[in-house]
Write a protein that holds these residues in place. Structure first.
Motif, PDB file in Angstrom:
ATOM      1  N   THR A  23       0.840  -1.202   0.000  1.00 33.49           N
ATOM      2  CA  THR A  23       0.000   0.000   0.000  1.00 33.49           C
ATOM      3  C   THR A  23       0.873   1.249   0.000  1.00 33.49           C
ATOM      4  N   ARG A  24       1.946   1.235   0.785  1.00 37.88           N
ATOM      5  CA  ARG A  24       2.841   2.387   0.819  1.00 37.88           C
ATOM      6  C   ARG A  24       3.537   2.575  -0.533  1.00 37.88           C
ATOM      7  N   GLN A  25       3.896   1.482  -1.185  1.00 37.37           N
ATOM      8  CA  GLN A  25       4.478   1.580  -2.524  1.00 37.37           C
ATOM      9  C   GLN A  25       3.477   2.176  -3.504  1.00 37.37           C
ATOM     10  N   TRP A  26       2.219   1.759  -3.369  1.00 34.09           N
ATOM     11  CA  TRP A  26       1.173   2.277  -4.251  1.00 34.09           C
ATOM     12  C   TRP A  26       0.969   3.777  -4.014  1.00 34.09           C
ATOM     13  N   PRO A  54      -7.588  -5.373  -5.463  1.00 36.07           N
ATOM     14  CA  PRO A  54      -7.061  -4.012  -5.280  1.00 36.07           C
ATOM     15  C   PRO A  54      -7.769  -3.127  -4.263  1.00 36.07           C
ATOM     16  N   LEU A  55      -9.033  -3.411  -3.921  1.00 34.71           N
ATOM     17  CA  LEU A  55      -9.767  -2.452  -3.099  1.00 34.71           C
ATOM     18  C   LEU A  55      -9.158  -2.269  -1.714  1.00 34.71           C
ATOM     19  N   TYR A  56      -8.500  -3.294  -1.222  1.00 32.38           N
ATOM     20  CA  TYR A  56      -7.820  -3.157   0.075  1.00 32.38           C
ATOM     21  C   TYR A  56      -6.768  -2.052   0.013  1.00 32.38           C
ATOM     22  N   TYR A  66      -6.634   0.492  -2.039  1.00 30.41           N
ATOM     23  CA  TYR A  66      -7.280   1.807  -2.151  1.00 30.41           C
ATOM     24  C   TYR A  66      -7.774   2.277  -0.788  1.00 30.41           C
ATOM     25  N   LEU A  67      -8.427   1.377  -0.050  1.00 28.68           N
ATOM     26  CA  LEU A  67      -8.989   1.742   1.254  1.00 28.68           C
ATOM     27  C   LEU A  67      -7.899   2.152   2.233  1.00 28.68           C
ATOM     28  N   MET A  68      -6.887   1.308   2.377  1.00 29.47           N
ATOM     29  CA  MET A  68      -5.827   1.604   3.332  1.00 29.47           C
ATOM     30  C   MET A  68      -4.957   2.767   2.857  1.00 29.47           C
ATOM     31  N   GLY A  69      -4.809   2.914   1.552  1.00 25.96           N
ATOM     32  CA  GLY A  69      -4.072   4.053   1.028  1.00 25.96           C
ATOM     33  C   GLY A  69      -4.753   5.362   1.374  1.00 25.96           C
ATOM     34  N   ILE A  97     -11.745 -15.502  16.629  1.00 28.06           N
ATOM     35  CA  ILE A  97     -11.114 -15.178  15.346  1.00 28.06           C
ATOM     36  C   ILE A  97     -11.507 -13.780  14.888  1.00 28.06           C
ATOM     37  N   VAL A  98     -12.797 -13.439  14.972  1.00 29.76           N
ATOM     38  CA  VAL A  98     -13.256 -12.117  14.541  1.00 29.76           C
ATOM     39  C   VAL A  98     -12.603 -11.024  15.383  1.00 29.76           C
ATOM     40  N   PHE A  99     -12.536 -11.261  16.695  1.00 35.14           N
ATOM     41  CA  PHE A  99     -11.939 -10.279  17.601  1.00 35.14           C
ATOM     42  C   PHE A  99     -10.463 -10.085  17.269  1.00 35.14           C
ATOM     43  N   ARG A 100      -9.741 -11.180  17.091  1.00 35.46           N
ATOM     44  CA  ARG A 100      -8.309 -11.107  16.826  1.00 35.46           C
ATOM     45  C   ARG A 100      -8.014 -10.501  15.454  1.00 35.46           C
ATOM     46  N   ILE A 101      -8.796 -10.889  14.458  1.00 39.93           N
ATOM     47  CA  ILE A 101      -8.474 -10.482  13.089  1.00 39.93           C
ATOM     48  C   ILE A 101      -8.718  -8.991  12.871  1.00 39.93           C
ATOM     49  N   SER A 102      -9.526  -8.369  13.722  1.00 39.20           N
ATOM     50  CA  SER A 102      -9.743  -6.928  13.602  1.00 39.20           C
ATOM     51  C   SER A 102      -8.514  -6.140  14.042  1.00 39.20           C
ATOM     52  N   PHE A 103      -7.553  -6.807  14.683  1.00 39.45           N
ATOM     53  CA  PHE A 103      -6.302  -6.156  15.083  1.00 39.45           C
ATOM     54  C   PHE A 103      -5.177  -6.427  14.084  1.00 39.45           C
ATOM     55  N   LEU A 104      -5.501  -7.074  12.972  1.00 43.63           N
ATOM     56  CA  LEU A 104      -4.507  -7.374  11.949  1.00 43.63           C
ATOM     57  C   LEU A 104      -4.822  -6.598  10.680  1.00 43.63           C
ATOM     58  N   ALA A 105      -3.783  -6.224   9.954  1.00 46.20           N
ATOM     59  CA  ALA A 105      -3.961  -5.424   8.732  1.00 46.20           C
ATOM     60  C   ALA A 105      -4.282  -6.318   7.541  1.00 46.20           C
ATOM     61  N   LEU A 106      -5.348  -7.112   7.677  1.00 40.74           N
ATOM     62  CA  LEU A 106      -5.760  -8.053   6.635  1.00 40.74           C
ATOM     63  C   LEU A 106      -7.036  -7.572   5.953  1.00 40.74           C
ATOM     64  N   SER A 107      -7.430  -8.267   4.899  1.00 44.50           N
ATOM     65  CA  SER A 107      -8.592  -7.839   4.109  1.00 44.50           C
ATOM     66  C   SER A 107      -9.898  -8.477   4.568  1.00 44.50           C
TER      67      SER A 107
END
Length: 276
Positions: free
Chosen positions: A36-39, A53-55, A57-60, A113-123
């Motif tokens: 994302t930083r490269q983009w 790609p939408l991830y 765009y969103l994080m960018g 899983i839902v609780f943990r995954i919200s703390f990760l920079a995943l899609s």
């Protein structure tokens, strides 16, 4: 509904308090943020690739607002995980009841899983949000016979399809269910907007990449990597499914989920919507 707002606010406060202790240990999440930083150094339309790609765009866009690669993606996912509770509540309330909707939202919020995954920079988190939003609009459109909501749900689902490939499969199955259980016209009204992004991505990959479906090449490798070489491998794979559900729902949620599956199956004739 006010109790749901209370749960959402409390959950948001808890997650913000835990934010300083979050560890970005997931390799995919770290790689996604670096990409994302490269983009961001040269923003342009992403025309091909394995990851959708939408991830980026969103994080960018989020990093443009607050340039912190450690906290910003996690804050975005925390907010989306909280917002997911509301379409989930209305979806379940419409099919079952308000207490059931609230109960499911609590289980979802407390899912390990839902609780943990919200703390990760995943899609996964933005994908689940848009998928649930689209499912809520779809159910509302069907039950209130409002075709414009079917179209709108298709557009929301196609956004989910820009985050995760799972949406492509889910929306295709949903279109088949609509055609068989409701009407072919309603299926088309949903299907066309729902597959706008998948069609664009396949054509774009064919034009600018290495073929229409080269992004699925990893799946072929995974099949060979995870092939069964012994009876122990088969048993491990069989055990993997209930274990995954256990980690997804937690102990109480897992028990309730299994009981509900059995209950809905035996009462499928009296409540076909729930079974469907």
């Amino acid at each position: 509904l006010r109790w749901l707002f209370l749960v959402a606010a409390l959950l948001f406060i808890i997650k913000l308090c835990l934010l300083p202790f979050a560890q970005a240990v997931d390799a995919d999440g770290i790689t996604r943020i670096l990409m994302t930083r490269q983009w961001l150094e040269n923003p342009s339309i992403i025309k091909e690739g394995t990851w959708l790609p939408l991830y980026f765009y969103l994080m960018g866009f989020a990093l443009k607002i607050y340039d912190n690669q450690f906290y910003t993606p996690v804050i975005v996912n925390i907010i989306l995980s909280i917002l997911t509770l509301f379409p989930l509540y209305f979806f379940v309330r419409r099919i079952f009841s308000a207490p059931a909707g609230f109960f499911i939202c609590v289980l979802f919020a407390l899912s390990p899983i839902v609780f943990r995954i919200s703390f990760l920079a995943l899609s996964e988190t933005p994908f689940i949000f848009f998928l649930m939003l689209g499912a809520n609009l779809l159910s509302k459109g069907l039950m209130e016979n409002k075709n414009r909501l079917l179209v709108l749900s298709g557009f929301v689902i196609t956004i989910a399809g820009g985050f995760r490939y799972e949406s492509w499969i889910i929306s295709g199955l949903a279109a088949l269910v609509l055609a068989s259980r409701f009407s072919f016209r309603q299926s088309i009204l949903f299907f066309i907007p729902a597959f706008l992004f998948p069609v664009y991505w396949i054509i774009s990959n064919y034009t600018y990449g290495n073929g229409m479906v080269h992004e699925f090449s990893w799946a072929t490798s995974a099949i060979h990597t995870n092939s069964f070489s012994s009876a122990e491998d088969v048993l491990r794979r069989i055990w993997w499914y209930p274990l995954s559900l256990f980690f997804a729902f937690g102990l109480i949620g897992f028990i309730v989920w299994i009981r509900e599956i059995i209950f809905v199956f035996w009462n499928r004739k009296s409540n076909p919507a729930a079974f469907l």
